[in-house]
Design an enzyme around this catalytic site. Structure first.
Site, PDB file in Angstrom:
ATOM      1  N   GLU A 177       0.825  -1.221   0.000  1.00 18.21           N
ATOM      2  CA  GLU A 177       0.000   0.000   0.000  1.00 18.21           C
ATOM      3  C   GLU A 177       0.853   1.262   0.000  1.00 18.21           C
ATOM      4  O   GLU A 177       1.249   1.745   1.062  1.00 18.21           O
ATOM      5  CB  GLU A 177      -0.933   0.004   1.227  1.00 18.21           C
ATOM      6  CG  GLU A 177      -1.838   1.234   1.258  1.00 18.21           C
ATOM      7  CD  GLU A 177      -2.804   1.264   2.439  1.00 18.21           C
ATOM      8  OE1 GLU A 177      -2.704   0.397   3.328  1.00 18.21           O
ATOM      9  OE2 GLU A 177      -3.644   2.166   2.483  1.00 18.21           O
ATOM     10  N   LYS A 219      -2.398  -1.961  -3.297  1.00 20.87           N
ATOM     11  CA  LYS A 219      -3.458  -1.103  -2.735  1.00 20.87           C
ATOM     12  C   LYS A 219      -3.042   0.354  -2.911  1.00 20.87           C
ATOM     13  O   LYS A 219      -2.388   0.937  -2.040  1.00 20.87           O
ATOM     14  CB  LYS A 219      -3.661  -1.449  -1.253  1.00 20.87           C
ATOM     15  CG  LYS A 219      -4.677  -0.566  -0.539  1.00 20.87           C
ATOM     16  CD  LYS A 219      -5.144  -1.169   0.773  1.00 20.87           C
ATOM     17  CE  LYS A 219      -5.988  -0.202   1.555  1.00 20.87           C
ATOM     18  NZ  LYS A 219      -6.711  -0.821   2.662  1.00 20.87           N
TER      19      LYS A 219
HETATM   20  P1  13P Z   1      -9.108   4.319   3.936  1.00 17.91           P
HETATM   21  O1  13P Z   1      -9.964   3.568   2.953  1.00 17.91           O
HETATM   22  O2  13P Z   1      -9.871   4.962   5.039  1.00 17.91           O
HETATM   23  O3  13P Z   1      -8.134   5.223   3.251  1.00 17.91           O
HETATM   24  O4  13P Z   1      -8.219   3.235   4.663  1.00 17.91           O
HETATM   25  C1  13P Z   1      -7.615   2.250   3.942  1.00 17.91           C
HETATM   26  C2  13P Z   1      -6.469   1.757   4.691  1.00 17.91           C
HETATM   27  O5  13P Z   1      -6.302   0.579   4.865  1.00 17.91           O
HETATM   28  C3  13P Z   1      -5.519   2.745   5.202  1.00 17.91           C
HETATM   29  O6  13P Z   1      -4.324   2.140   5.461  1.00 17.91           O
END
Ligand code: 13P
Length: 340
Positions: A177, A219
């Site tokens: 991510e 992500k």
């Molecule tokens: P949000 O969808 O609120 O951005 O959170 C996703 C997430 O896993 C943040 O690390």
């Protein structure tokens, strides 16, 4: 490396057009969300809230996996059922956030480096033993004057790749991510260029660390104008620019791209995902889906407000968002669904 297990897990997470529900807020982040709504910031309330989420009837219809936080992984419902059993019964795969947070980066004012590599191999083995089958590590990049710097991008990309390789070694599918933040006045084009640079570096490092692309999930953020940018582009422009970046940077071997919501409103996050799938689904090599936290949870949290009498209504709101997002995953979401 158990390649078959990794690929099977990745496929199962997104079977039947499902997506992921992120509920891995660290205690400080969860407490901040509670504080905004006047909910007591205690372990009991956090547990009750997480129980509300995972016991939502029908959650497994649209959600293939949930991302948990360390505190939550070993908790139980009020009647003593382990959360992990509740999830297993609902056919939902448990995942776990394993980074230890984004900390100020030395000599880089305004920038963060995500920590958590020390001792990670041992922690991953414990989580796998407890039943987790995937993991998450988040790197953040703020946009500002002269930032993100090359060194911040490279250091975070390398940490993401080292984390991903360690996950695959024990059989956990890594969610990678890299989040370019929405805060600020920057334009959509600036976000696109920064996001492209970040993704390029992330995949260079993933290859360098010999991460199996078929056994990971990306992500990313959507490509969006800053929250306070005076120009807020249309759904189509967001879709075009986000897709342009993903096509240029994400190899076809990656099975799924699951967006974070990043502070967009719940309905906007769904509408934007929908346009991408509606227009491009047939041309995509990867599943294009969701891994939202706030964009699934926030309406439910605002209904619950820490009170038992609101649990059912909050669960309905949560289920509604998961259904809207699965429709968006199929490119079949319509604004009318919000009124149903
Ligand atoms: P949000 O969808 O609120 O951005 O959170 C996703 C997430 O896993 C943040 O690390």
């Amino acid at each position: 490396m158990n390649t078959e297990l990794l690929m099977a897990t990745a496929a199962k997470l997104f079977a039947a057009d499902k997506g992921l529900l992120a509920m891995d807020e660290s205690n400080p982040t969860c407490n901040k969300r509670f504080e905004n709504l006047g909910i007591p910031q205690t372990v009991d309330y956090r547990r009750a809230y997480r129980e509300l989420i995972i016991t939502t009837p029908g959650l497994g219809e649209c959600i293939g996996g949930v991302i948990l936080y360390d505190e939550t992984l070993s908790q139980q419902t009020q009647d003593g059922t382990p959360f992990l059993k509740v999830l297993a019964d609902a056919g939902i795969i448990p995942g776990i956030k394993v980074d230890t947070g984004a900390k100020d980066m030395a000599a880089h004012p305004g920038e963060k480096i995500t920590e958590g590599l020390d001792g990670l191999r041992d922690r991953l083995q414990i989580y796998f033993g407890m039943g987790a089958r995937f993991a998450k590590w988040r790197a953040v990049f703020a946009i500002g004057e002269g930032i993100p710097s090359r060194s911040c991008i490279e250091a975070n990309a390398e940490a993401l790749a080292r984390y991903a390789a360690l996950c695959q070694e024990v059989g956990l599918v890594p969610i990678v991510e890299p989040e370019v933040l929405m805060d600020g006045e920057h334009t959509l084009e600036r976000c696109r260029m920064v996001s492209q640079e970040v993704l390029r570096n992330v995949f260079i490092q993933l290859n360098c660390q010999r991460v199996l692309l078929e056994g990971m999930i990306l992500k990313p953020n959507m490509v969006l104008p800053g929250l306070t940018c005076p120009t807020q582009e249309s759904l189509d422009e967001v879709a075009d620019n986000t897709m342009k970046n993903l096509w240029r940077t994400v190899p076809a071997a990656v099975p799924a791209i699951a967006f974070l919501s990043g502070g967009q409103s719940a309905e906007l996050a769904t509408a934007r995902l929908n346009v991408m799938n509606h227009r491009f689904k047939s041309q995509l090599p990867w599943a294009l889906t969701f891994s939202f936290a706030r964009a699934i949870q926030q309406p439910a949290l605002e209904i619950w407000r820490g009170e038992l009498v609101h649990v059912k209504a909050a669960q309905q709101a949560l289920l509604h968002r998961t259904r809207c997002n699965r429709a968006a995953r199929r490119g079949q979401y319509t604004a009318a669904m919000e009124k149903a």
